[in-house]
Scaffold this motif. Structure first.
Motif, PDB file in Angstrom:
ATOM      1  N   THR A 172       3.227  23.757   8.693  1.00  0.00           N
ATOM      2  CA  THR A 172       2.911  22.813   9.764  1.00  0.00           C
ATOM      3  C   THR A 172       2.350  21.562   9.112  1.00  0.00           C
ATOM      4  N   ILE A 173       2.999  20.436   9.357  1.00  0.00           N
ATOM      5  CA  ILE A 173       2.544  19.164   8.779  1.00  0.00           C
ATOM      6  C   ILE A 173       1.816  18.389   9.866  1.00  0.00           C
ATOM      7  N   THR A 174       0.591  18.020   9.589  1.00  0.00           N
ATOM      8  CA  THR A 174      -0.237  17.312  10.568  1.00  0.00           C
ATOM      9  C   THR A 174      -0.144  15.798  10.341  1.00  0.00           C
ATOM     10  N   LYS A 175      -0.721  15.045  11.255  1.00  0.00           N
ATOM     11  CA  LYS A 175      -0.756  13.585  11.123  1.00  0.00           C
ATOM     12  C   LYS A 175      -1.593  13.178   9.916  1.00  0.00           C
ATOM     13  N   ASP A 176      -2.642  13.939   9.631  1.00  0.00           N
ATOM     14  CA  ASP A 176      -3.471  13.645   8.448  1.00  0.00           C
ATOM     15  C   ASP A 176      -2.655  13.791   7.163  1.00  0.00           C
ATOM     16  N   ASP A 177      -1.791  14.812   7.116  1.00  0.00           N
ATOM     17  CA  ASP A 177      -0.922  14.986   5.946  1.00  0.00           C
ATOM     18  C   ASP A 177      -0.015  13.768   5.774  1.00  0.00           C
ATOM     19  N   LEU A 178       0.530  13.267   6.879  1.00  0.00           N
ATOM     20  CA  LEU A 178       1.407  12.094   6.814  1.00  0.00           C
ATOM     21  C   LEU A 178       0.637  10.855   6.348  1.00  0.00           C
ATOM     22  N   ARG A 179      -0.578  10.677   6.865  1.00  0.00           N
ATOM     23  CA  ARG A 179      -1.388   9.529   6.450  1.00  0.00           C
ATOM     24  C   ARG A 179      -1.707   9.584   4.955  1.00  0.00           C
ATOM     25  N   ARG A 180      -2.090  10.769   4.471  1.00  0.00           N
ATOM     26  CA  ARG A 180      -2.387  10.912   3.038  1.00  0.00           C
ATOM     27  C   ARG A 180      -1.155  10.589   2.189  1.00  0.00           C
ATOM     28  N   GLN A 181       0.005  11.043   2.623  1.00  0.00           N
ATOM     29  CA  GLN A 181       1.226  10.776   1.863  1.00  0.00           C
ATOM     30  C   GLN A 181       1.558   9.281   1.868  1.00  0.00           C
ATOM     31  N   GLU A 182       1.376   8.637   3.029  1.00  0.00           N
ATOM     32  CA  GLU A 182       1.614   7.185   3.100  1.00  0.00           C
ATOM     33  C   GLU A 182       0.688   6.431   2.147  1.00  0.00           C
ATOM     34  N   GLU A 183      -0.584   6.867   2.069  1.00  0.00           N
ATOM     35  CA  GLU A 183      -1.537   6.244   1.153  1.00  0.00           C
ATOM     36  C   GLU A 183      -1.100   6.411  -0.303  1.00  0.00           C
ATOM     37  N   ARG A 184      -0.619   7.599  -0.632  1.00  0.00           N
ATOM     38  CA  ARG A 184      -0.142   7.838  -2.006  1.00  0.00           C
ATOM     39  C   ARG A 184       1.031   6.925  -2.335  1.00  0.00           C
ATOM     40  N   VAL A 185       1.950   6.744  -1.375  1.00  0.00           N
ATOM     41  CA  VAL A 185       3.112   5.870  -1.602  1.00  0.00           C
ATOM     42  C   VAL A 185       2.653   4.429  -1.783  1.00  0.00           C
ATOM     43  N   LYS A 186       1.671   3.971  -0.965  1.00  0.00           N
ATOM     44  CA  LYS A 186       1.163   2.602  -1.088  1.00  0.00           C
ATOM     45  C   LYS A 186       0.518   2.382  -2.453  1.00  0.00           C
ATOM     46  N   ARG A 187      -0.302   3.359  -2.896  1.00  0.00           N
ATOM     47  CA  ARG A 187      -0.956   3.236  -4.215  1.00  0.00           C
ATOM     48  C   ARG A 187       0.083   3.188  -5.335  1.00  0.00           C
ATOM     49  N   ALA A 188       1.119   3.994  -5.227  1.00  0.00           N
ATOM     50  CA  ALA A 188       2.172   4.005  -6.254  1.00  0.00           C
ATOM     51  C   ALA A 188       2.908   2.664  -6.288  1.00  0.00           C
ATOM     52  N   ARG A 189       3.151   2.060  -5.117  1.00  0.00           N
ATOM     53  CA  ARG A 189       3.818   0.750  -5.070  1.00  0.00           C
ATOM     54  C   ARG A 189       2.939  -0.322  -5.725  1.00  0.00           C
ATOM     55  N   LEU A 190       1.638  -0.283  -5.412  1.00  0.00           N
ATOM     56  CA  LEU A 190       0.721  -1.254  -6.005  1.00  0.00           C
ATOM     57  C   LEU A 190       0.698  -1.155  -7.524  1.00  0.00           C
ATOM     58  N   ARG A 191       0.630   0.095  -8.029  1.00  0.00           N
ATOM     59  CA  ARG A 191       0.645   0.283  -9.491  1.00  0.00           C
ATOM     60  C   ARG A 191       1.936  -0.240 -10.102  1.00  0.00           C
ATOM     61  N   LEU A 192       3.061  -0.002  -9.417  1.00  0.00           N
ATOM     62  CA  LEU A 192       4.359  -0.468  -9.922  1.00  0.00           C
ATOM     63  C   LEU A 192       4.402  -1.995  -9.930  1.00  0.00           C
ATOM     64  N   GLN A 193       3.912  -2.626  -8.865  1.00  0.00           N
ATOM     65  CA  GLN A 193       3.898  -4.081  -8.812  1.00  0.00           C
ATOM     66  C   GLN A 193       2.999  -4.658  -9.902  1.00  0.00           C
ATOM     67  N   GLU A 194       1.830  -4.033 -10.133  1.00  0.00           N
ATOM     68  CA  GLU A 194       0.924  -4.494 -11.173  1.00  0.00           C
ATOM     69  C   GLU A 194       1.564  -4.362 -12.560  1.00  0.00           C
ATOM     70  N   ALA A 195       2.296  -3.276 -12.758  1.00  0.00           N
ATOM     71  CA  ALA A 195       2.965  -3.071 -14.049  1.00  0.00           C
ATOM     72  C   ALA A 195       4.061  -4.103 -14.253  1.00  0.00           C
ATOM     73  N   LEU A 196       4.777  -4.456 -13.192  1.00  0.00           N
ATOM     74  CA  LEU A 196       5.848  -5.459 -13.303  1.00  0.00           C
ATOM     75  C   LEU A 196       5.275  -6.844 -13.575  1.00  0.00           C
ATOM     76  N   VAL A 197       4.140  -7.162 -12.937  1.00  0.00           N
ATOM     77  CA  VAL A 197       3.501  -8.462 -13.142  1.00  0.00           C
ATOM     78  C   VAL A 197       2.965  -8.556 -14.578  1.00  0.00           C
ATOM     79  N   ALA A 198       2.374  -7.464 -15.066  1.00  0.00           N
ATOM     80  CA  ALA A 198       1.809  -7.459 -16.421  1.00  0.00           C
ATOM     81  C   ALA A 198       2.907  -7.583 -17.495  1.00  0.00           C
ATOM     82  N   ALA A 199       4.095  -7.084 -17.171  1.00  0.00           N
ATOM     83  CA  ALA A 199       5.185  -7.144 -18.153  1.00  0.00           C
ATOM     84  C   ALA A 199       5.751  -8.530 -18.155  1.00  0.00           C
TER      85      ALA A 199
END
Length: 199
Positions: A172-199
Motif C-alpha cells: 500500500t503506497i500512501t501520499k506520504d510515500d509519494l511526497r518523499r519520492q518526489e523530494e528525492r527526485v527534486k534533490r537528485a535534479r538539483l545535484r545534477l544541475q549543480e554538477a552540470l554548472v560546475a563542469a
C-alpha cells in the motif's frame, strides 16, 4: 390390438383465425393418459390441409423452427483479437542467477526497499526484483502485490498465488510515500544541475 382414444377439438385463439387445436387422449396401452396435440388449418377434409404438428415426443425426426426471443450473450462476451497467453507459475525464477550488464561488464546489484517483501517459496531478492520489473513492463493493470496471506501462499502457492501480480506481499503506497519520492527526485535534479554548472 384395440387402442382406445378420445378426441377434443377447439378453435385455437393463440394462432391466426382458421387454426384449430385437437387433443387426442390415449385411453389404453403403456402410454395411457398421454395427450397428443395436433394443430390444423381450416377444415380437416379440405384438400389444402396442412399436416398436423405433433407436440409430444416422437421416434421420427421432425423439422423444428427456432424463434430467438433474446440475444445470446455467449458470442458477444467472447474476447476477440490478441489474448494474453497463460503464464506459468513462478516463471520469473527462470531468470534467477542472471544479471543485467552493459559494455563494461556487470551492473551493480539492486536492493529492495524495506516495504517490498518477497513472497513465494524459495524466492530470493533477485527473483523478486525481476518479477517486479517484469510486471511493471508487461502488465497493463496496477501492481498491488499478492492479495493472499504469506501462510496460505506458502502452503499452496498453486491455488493462492495470482500470476498477474509480482512475487511480493501486498503493498500500500500512501501520499506520504509519494511526497518523499518526489523530494528525492527534486534533490537528485538539483545535484545534477549543480554538477552540470560546475563542469
Amino acid at each position: 390390438m384395440n387402442i382406445s382414444i378420445e378426441k377434443k377439438r377447439s378453435d385455437c385463439a393463440a394462432l391466426p383465425k382458421g387454426w384449430q387445436r385437437e387433443e387426442v387422449i390415449r385411453k389404453t396401452g403403456l402410454s395411457a393418459g398421454k395427450v397428443d396435440v395436433y394443430y390444423y388449418r381450416g377444415v380437416r377434409s379440405d384438400a389444402s390441409l396442412v399436416p398436423p404438428i405433433r407436440q409430444t415426443a416422437s421416434i421420427f425426426k421432425q423439422p423444428v423452427t427456432v424463434y430467438k426471443t433474446q440475444e445470446s450473450k455467449v458470442k458477444t462476451d467472447l474476447k476477440h483479437g490478441t489474448q494474453e497467453k497463460p503464464k506459468q507459475l513462478f516463471w520469473e525464477k527462470r531468470l534467477e542467477g542472471l544479471t543485467a550488464c552493459d559494455a563494461n561488464g556487470v551492473i551493480g546489484t539492486t536492493s529492495l526497499p524495506k516495504y517490498i517483501k518477497p513472497l513465494g517459496p524459495y524466492t530470493s531478492d533477485a527473483t523478486t526484483i525481476q518479477s517486479l520489473a517484469t510486471a511493471l513492463h508487461v502488465s497493463s493493470q496496477p501492481i498491488t502485490g499478492q492479495s493472499g496471506s504469506k501462510q496460505t501462499i506458502m502452503e499452496n502457492p498453486g491455488v493462492f498465488l495470482n500470476p498477474d501480480q509480482p512475487l511480493i506481499a501486498a503493498v500500500t503506497i500512501t501520499k506520504d510515500d509519494l511526497r518523499r519520492q518526489e523530494e528525492r527526485v527534486k534533490r537528485a535534479r538539483l545535484r545534477l544541475q549543480e554538477a552540470l554548472v560546475a563542469a
